[in-house]
Motif scaffolding. Structure first.
Motif, PDB file in Angstrom:
ATOM      1  N   LEU A 148     -34.927 -30.947  18.848  1.00 49.46           N
ATOM      2  CA  LEU A 148     -33.751 -31.001  17.983  1.00 49.46           C
ATOM      3  C   LEU A 148     -33.631 -29.737  17.130  1.00 49.46           C
ATOM      4  O   LEU A 148     -32.523 -29.250  16.888  1.00 49.46           O
ATOM      5  CB  LEU A 148     -33.814 -32.239  17.089  1.00 49.46           C
ATOM      6  N   ASN A 149     -34.769 -29.201  16.689  1.00 50.94           N
ATOM      7  CA  ASN A 149     -34.734 -27.957  15.926  1.00 50.94           C
ATOM      8  C   ASN A 149     -34.188 -26.808  16.765  1.00 50.94           C
ATOM      9  O   ASN A 149     -33.464 -25.940  16.270  1.00 50.94           O
ATOM     10  CB  ASN A 149     -36.140 -27.597  15.437  1.00 50.94           C
ATOM     11  N   GLU A 150     -34.532 -26.813  18.041  1.00 46.27           N
ATOM     12  CA  GLU A 150     -34.139 -25.708  18.919  1.00 46.27           C
ATOM     13  C   GLU A 150     -32.701 -25.835  19.402  1.00 46.27           C
ATOM     14  O   GLU A 150     -32.037 -24.820  19.637  1.00 46.27           O
ATOM     15  CB  GLU A 150     -35.081 -25.637  20.120  1.00 46.27           C
ATOM     16  N   TYR A 151     -32.201 -27.060  19.519  1.00 47.81           N
ATOM     17  CA  TYR A 151     -30.876 -27.258  20.113  1.00 47.81           C
ATOM     18  C   TYR A 151     -29.914 -27.934  19.131  1.00 47.81           C
ATOM     19  O   TYR A 151     -29.227 -28.896  19.459  1.00 47.81           O
ATOM     20  CB  TYR A 151     -30.987 -28.055  21.423  1.00 47.81           C
ATOM     21  N   ALA A 152     -29.860 -27.391  17.940  1.00 47.42           N
ATOM     22  CA  ALA A 152     -28.824 -27.734  16.947  1.00 47.42           C
ATOM     23  C   ALA A 152     -28.751 -29.221  16.639  1.00 47.42           C
ATOM     24  O   ALA A 152     -27.660 -29.787  16.454  1.00 47.42           O
ATOM     25  CB  ALA A 152     -27.456 -27.222  17.425  1.00 47.42           C
ATOM     26  N   GLY A 153     -29.896 -29.877  16.600  1.00 51.95           N
ATOM     27  CA  GLY A 153     -29.933 -31.268  16.199  1.00 51.95           C
ATOM     28  C   GLY A 153     -29.364 -32.249  17.198  1.00 51.95           C
ATOM     29  O   GLY A 153     -28.955 -33.359  16.822  1.00 51.95           O
ATOM     30  N   ALA A 154     -29.342 -31.875  18.466  1.00 51.43           N
ATOM     31  CA  ALA A 154     -28.792 -32.766  19.498  1.00 51.43           C
ATOM     32  C   ALA A 154     -29.685 -32.752  20.727  1.00 51.43           C
ATOM     33  O   ALA A 154     -30.318 -31.741  21.049  1.00 51.43           O
ATOM     34  CB  ALA A 154     -27.371 -32.348  19.868  1.00 51.43           C
ATOM     35  N   ALA A 155     -29.731 -33.881  21.427  1.00 50.44           N
ATOM     36  CA  ALA A 155     -30.562 -33.990  22.630  1.00 50.44           C
ATOM     37  C   ALA A 155     -30.036 -35.103  23.518  1.00 50.44           C
ATOM     38  O   ALA A 155     -29.382 -36.049  23.045  1.00 50.44           O
ATOM     39  CB  ALA A 155     -32.019 -34.264  22.262  1.00 50.44           C
ATOM     40  N   PHE A 156     -30.312 -34.962  24.793  1.00 52.71           N
ATOM     41  CA  PHE A 156     -30.018 -36.018  25.763  1.00 52.71           C
ATOM     42  C   PHE A 156     -31.325 -36.368  26.450  1.00 52.71           C
ATOM     43  O   PHE A 156     -32.025 -35.487  26.948  1.00 52.71           O
ATOM     44  CB  PHE A 156     -28.987 -35.542  26.790  1.00 52.71           C
ATOM     45  N   LEU A 157     -31.677 -37.645  26.439  1.00 52.13           N
ATOM     46  CA  LEU A 157     -32.926 -38.098  27.039  1.00 52.13           C
ATOM     47  C   LEU A 157     -32.627 -39.041  28.199  1.00 52.13           C
ATOM     48  O   LEU A 157     -31.777 -39.930  28.084  1.00 52.13           O
ATOM     49  CB  LEU A 157     -33.796 -38.826  26.007  1.00 52.13           C
ATOM     50  N   PRO A 201     -34.615 -41.163  31.743  1.00 50.07           N
ATOM     51  CA  PRO A 201     -35.859 -41.493  32.442  1.00 50.07           C
ATOM     52  C   PRO A 201     -36.122 -40.505  33.566  1.00 50.07           C
ATOM     53  O   PRO A 201     -35.197 -40.084  34.268  1.00 50.07           O
ATOM     54  CB  PRO A 201     -35.602 -42.897  32.999  1.00 50.07           C
ATOM     55  N   ILE A 202     -37.359 -40.148  33.743  1.00 52.52           N
ATOM     56  CA  ILE A 202     -37.695 -39.161  34.760  1.00 52.52           C
ATOM     57  C   ILE A 202     -37.438 -39.702  36.161  1.00 52.52           C
ATOM     58  O   ILE A 202     -37.226 -38.946  37.105  1.00 52.52           O
ATOM     59  CB  ILE A 202     -39.167 -38.718  34.588  1.00 52.52           C
ATOM     60  N   ALA A 203     -37.443 -41.023  36.289  1.00 52.23           N
ATOM     61  CA  ALA A 203     -37.223 -41.634  37.598  1.00 52.23           C
ATOM     62  C   ALA A 203     -36.103 -42.672  37.558  1.00 52.23           C
ATOM     63  O   ALA A 203     -36.055 -43.561  38.385  1.00 52.23           O
ATOM     64  CB  ALA A 203     -38.502 -42.269  38.115  1.00 52.23           C
ATOM     65  N   GLY A 204     -35.204 -42.586  36.590  1.00 49.57           N
ATOM     66  CA  GLY A 204     -34.146 -43.577  36.459  1.00 49.57           C
ATOM     67  C   GLY A 204     -32.988 -43.329  37.407  1.00 49.57           C
ATOM     68  O   GLY A 204     -32.917 -42.299  38.081  1.00 49.57           O
ATOM     69  N   SER A 205     -32.075 -44.280  37.451  1.00 50.94           N
ATOM     70  CA  SER A 205     -30.884 -44.143  38.292  1.00 50.94           C
ATOM     71  C   SER A 205     -29.746 -44.946  37.682  1.00 50.94           C
ATOM     72  O   SER A 205     -29.947 -45.791  36.810  1.00 50.94           O
ATOM     73  CB  SER A 205     -31.160 -44.638  39.720  1.00 50.94           C
ATOM     74  N   LYS A 206     -28.531 -44.665  38.134  1.00 48.48           N
ATOM     75  CA  LYS A 206     -27.318 -45.379  37.750  1.00 48.48           C
ATOM     76  C   LYS A 206     -27.012 -45.274  36.260  1.00 48.48           C
ATOM     77  O   LYS A 206     -26.277 -46.101  35.713  1.00 48.48           O
ATOM     78  CB  LYS A 206     -27.413 -46.857  38.170  1.00 48.48           C
ATOM     79  N   GLY A 207     -27.563 -44.262  35.596  1.00 49.59           N
ATOM     80  CA  GLY A 207     -27.249 -44.039  34.198  1.00 49.59           C
ATOM     81  C   GLY A 207     -27.910 -44.990  33.231  1.00 49.59           C
ATOM     82  O   GLY A 207     -27.575 -45.004  32.037  1.00 49.59           O
ATOM     83  N   ARG A 208     -28.884 -45.790  33.699  1.00 53.33           N
ATOM     84  CA  ARG A 208     -29.523 -46.765  32.833  1.00 53.33           C
ATOM     85  C   ARG A 208     -30.589 -46.124  31.947  1.00 53.33           C
ATOM     86  O   ARG A 208     -31.248 -45.180  32.343  1.00 53.33           O
ATOM     87  CB  ARG A 208     -30.155 -47.881  33.679  1.00 53.33           C
ATOM     88  N   ARG A 209     -30.731 -46.662  30.741  1.00 49.87           N
ATOM     89  CA  ARG A 209     -31.763 -46.278  29.777  1.00 49.87           C
ATOM     90  C   ARG A 209     -31.692 -44.795  29.402  1.00 49.87           C
ATOM     91  O   ARG A 209     -32.710 -44.142  29.216  1.00 49.87           O
ATOM     92  CB  ARG A 209     -33.163 -46.631  30.287  1.00 49.87           C
ATOM     93  N   VAL A 210     -30.481 -44.254  29.289  1.00 47.06           N
ATOM     94  CA  VAL A 210     -30.321 -42.893  28.782  1.00 47.06           C
ATOM     95  C   VAL A 210     -29.958 -42.975  27.302  1.00 47.06           C
ATOM     96  O   VAL A 210     -29.466 -44.008  26.812  1.00 47.06           O
ATOM     97  CB  VAL A 210     -29.235 -42.117  29.551  1.00 47.06           C
ATOM     98  N   ALA A 211     -30.215 -41.891  26.589  1.00 48.10           N
ATOM     99  CA  ALA A 211     -29.914 -41.868  25.160  1.00 48.10           C
ATOM    100  C   ALA A 211     -29.483 -40.473  24.734  1.00 48.10           C
ATOM    101  O   ALA A 211     -30.039 -39.474  25.195  1.00 48.10           O
ATOM    102  CB  ALA A 211     -31.130 -42.312  24.341  1.00 48.10           C
ATOM    103  N   ALA A 212     -28.492 -40.419  23.851  1.00 50.35           N
ATOM    104  CA  ALA A 212     -28.040 -39.165  23.257  1.00 50.35           C
ATOM    105  C   ALA A 212     -28.319 -39.208  21.764  1.00 50.35           C
ATOM    106  O   ALA A 212     -28.094 -40.226  21.106  1.00 50.35           O
ATOM    107  CB  ALA A 212     -26.548 -38.957  23.511  1.00 50.35           C
ATOM    108  N   VAL A 213     -28.818 -38.096  21.226  1.00 51.98           N
ATOM    109  CA  VAL A 213     -29.140 -37.970  19.812  1.00 51.98           C
ATOM    110  C   VAL A 213     -28.256 -36.884  19.214  1.00 51.98           C
ATOM    111  O   VAL A 213     -28.189 -35.775  19.749  1.00 51.98           O
ATOM    112  CB  VAL A 213     -30.626 -37.586  19.607  1.00 51.98           C
ATOM    113  N   LEU A 255     -27.739 -31.680  24.586  1.00 48.06           N
ATOM    114  CA  LEU A 255     -26.606 -32.601  24.666  1.00 48.06           C
ATOM    115  C   LEU A 255     -25.359 -31.782  24.998  1.00 48.06           C
ATOM    116  O   LEU A 255     -24.648 -31.297  24.117  1.00 48.06           O
ATOM    117  CB  LEU A 255     -26.433 -33.361  23.350  1.00 48.06           C
ATOM    118  N   LEU A 256     -25.119 -31.612  26.290  1.00 47.13           N
ATOM    119  CA  LEU A 256     -23.993 -30.808  26.743  1.00 47.13           C
ATOM    120  C   LEU A 256     -22.673 -31.543  26.479  1.00 47.13           C
ATOM    121  O   LEU A 256     -22.608 -32.771  26.559  1.00 47.13           O
ATOM    122  CB  LEU A 256     -24.129 -30.517  28.243  1.00 47.13           C
ATOM    123  N   GLU A 257     -21.636 -30.796  26.188  1.00 44.09           N
ATOM    124  CA  GLU A 257     -20.309 -31.380  25.965  1.00 44.09           C
ATOM    125  C   GLU A 257     -19.598 -31.533  27.303  1.00 44.09           C
ATOM    126  O   GLU A 257     -18.807 -30.681  27.718  1.00 44.09           O
ATOM    127  CB  GLU A 257     -19.492 -30.509  25.015  1.00 44.09           C
TER     128      GLU A 257
END
Length: 393
Positions: free
Chosen positions: A162-171, A173-185, A233-235
Motif C-alpha cells: 500500500l505504501n508503494e502503490y498509493a494506498g491501493a491494492a487488489f488481492l 487467490p493464487i489458484a482461484g477462479s470465477k472471480g471468487r474471494r478477491v478483494a480490493a483495498v 488496483l488498476l482502474e
C-alpha cells in the motif's frame, strides 16, 4: 488396487476410437453434473461428426475391467442414462469439483487413472497464477502486459504494498477462479479504508474500515492460510465507472493450430470489483464497448493488440506447460487505454462468445470436438496414447 500398473487381459474392454470422454464430477441431484446443457450440445455436434460423447467421473474407473460409469444423453427420453463403458482413449476435462474434499478426490482419481491406464487429456492444465505470470514475464513483448505482482506474506507485506502503490491494492487467490474471494483495498484521504470484493459464493461485499490497521487485520483473518497475490488496483472501469474486461478464447482447430475463436467484453455489475459472468456480469460485443470508451480508431487498435497478445500467450504457455486444446485469456484496459493481461484459464467458459458473434459461439463448442477427432484418428493408427507433456493436474 495393486501398486503395479494393471495387466490388461482378454476381458479388458477396448475403447472405441470414435468416443470422446468428458471428465465430470458426479452429484446426487439432477442433472447429474455441471454444464449439462453444454455437454448435450457437444453430444449433438458429435453425433453429426461421427463422434460419440460420454461423460464420466474418474473415480468410477474399474482397473480390472478397464471400464468407467459412463453417462450418455438419451434424446428420446430426454435424460442422462448410465452404463458401464470402456475407458475412452481421449478425455476432455470439464469437471468442476466444488469443495476442497471433492477437489482432492478428483485430482487423486485422475492421477491414479493416468498413471495406470492409457488416457490422453484433450486439454492440459496450467499452474497457479504466480507461475503463469513468471513464465510470461520472461518474454519481452509480454512483460509489459503483466501488472506488478507479489506474493501476499501477511499484514506487513500488504502494508508495504500500500505504501508503494498509493494506498491501493487488489488481492486474488493464487489458484482461484470465477472471480471468487478477491478483494480490493482503497485508502481515502481521511484515513478510512474501503474493502470491496467477492465472497466464496461470488456474492459481493463492501466493508468500511476506520483505518489501515483495521483493514489489514480484517483481510488477514479473511485470507487465513490461503495463498494470495497482490497487484496494483488498476482502474479497469468503463465510462459508467463499472468494471469491464475482455475475454479472448483461443482454441486448437482440426489441424492442431491455435485459432482465435473470438473476443468479447464482460461488463461487471455496479458497485462490484470484477466483471466475471459468474458474479453477475454481462457479455457485450468487444468492439462496441471499446469504441464507446476510447473511440473507434483506438478501439480497433486495442482489439488488434489483444489479438496479437492472445496468439503469443497461448504459444508461450503451451511451450512452458504442455499441450493445450483451449485457453481463456482475460485482459483489462485502464482509463489511459493501457492493455493489461489479467489471467489465463485452461478450462474456460464460453458463454461470453455469444456476444462475439454467431460464428464465434458456434466454433467455441465445435472446435474441441474437431481437435479431439483429429487426435483420436491419429491414436487409431499409431496407438500412441501418451498424455500431454508436463500438464499433470
Amino acid at each position: 488396487m495393486p501398486g503395479l500398473s494393471p495387466v490388461f487381459n482378454a476381458r479388458t474392454a477396448e475403447a472405441s476410437p470414435a468416443v470422446l470422454g468428458i471428465l465430470v464430477c458426479e452429484r446426487d441431484d439432477r442433472p447429474p453434473f455441471a454444464e449439462s446443457a453444454f455437454l448435450r450440445r457437444l453430444d449433438r455436434i458429435g453425433s453429426r461428426r461421427g463422434l460419440r460423447v460420454m461423460a464420466f467421473a474418474p473415480w468410477t474407473w474399474d482397473w480390472r475391467e478397464g471400464t468407467v460409469k459412463g453417462w450418455t444423453w438419451d434424446t428420446g427420453e430426454r435424460r442422462w442414462i448410465t452404463a458401464r463403458e470402456p475407458l475412452p482413449a481421449v478425455a476432455y476435462d470439464r469437471a468442476w469439483p466444488e469443495t476442497d474434499d471433492e477437489k482432492r478426490r478428483y485430482r487423486a482419481a485422475l492421477r491414479r487413472l493416468r498413471e495406470n491406464a492409457k488416457l490422453t487429456l484433450l486439454n492440459g492444465c496450467l499452474p497457479h497464477k504466480g507461475k503463469v505470470y513468471e513464465s510470461l514475464a520472461k518474454i519481452g513483448s509480454l512483460r509489459k502486459l503483466i501488472p506488478p505482482t507479489a506474493l501476499y506474506r501477511g499484514p506487513d507485506s500488504l502494508s508495504e504494498w500500500l505504501n508503494e502503490y498509493a494506498g491501493a491494492a487488489f488481492l486474488k487467490p493464487i489458484a482461484g477462479s470465477k472471480g471468487r474471494r478477491v478483494a480490493a483495498v482503497s485508502e481515502r484521504r481521511d484515513g478510512t479504508v474501503a474493502l470491496t470484493g467477492r465472497l466464496n459464493d461470488n456474492r459481493p461485499f463492501r466493508i468500511e474500515a476506520a483505518n489501515r490497521r483495521e483493514a489489514i487485520d480484517r483481510l488477514a483473518r479473511w485470507i487465513g492460510d490461503r495463498s494470495y497475490l497482490m497487484q496494483p488496483l488498476l482502474e479497469l472501469n468503463n465510462e459508467d465507472g463499472n468494471p469491464f474486461d475482455l475475454r479472448a478464447l483461443m482454441q486448437k482447430d482440426a489441424d492442431g493450430r491455435w485459432a482465435l475463436t473470438g473476443i468479447a467484453a464482460r461488463l461487471g455489475a455496479a458497485g462490484t470489483v470484477t466483471a466475471n459472468l459468474h458474479g453477475g456480469g454481462t457479455a457485450a460485443p468487444a468492439y462496441g464497448t471499446l469504441a464507446r470508451q476510447f473511440g473507434e480508431c483506438r478501439g480497433r487498435e486495442l482489439l488488434r493488440k489483444a489479438t496479437d497478445a492472445s496468439f503469443a500467450i497461448a504459444a508461450s504457455l503451451e511451450t512452458s506447460f504442455g499441450r493445450m486444446a483451449e485457453i481463456g485469456l482475460d485482459y483489462g484496459i485502464d482509463r489511459n487505454g493501457k492493455l493489461w493481461f489479467l489471467e489465463a484459464n485452461a478450462k474456460p467458459g464460453r458463454a461470453a462468445m455469444a456476444s462475439a458473434g454467431a460464428s464465434a459461439a458456434s466454433a467455441a463448442a465445435e472446435r474441441p470436438l474437431s481437435y479431439a477427432k483429429s487426435i483420436l484418428l491419429r491414436l487409431a493408427t499409431t496407438d500412441n496414447r501418451c498424455s500431454p507433456q508436463g500438464n499433470g493436474c
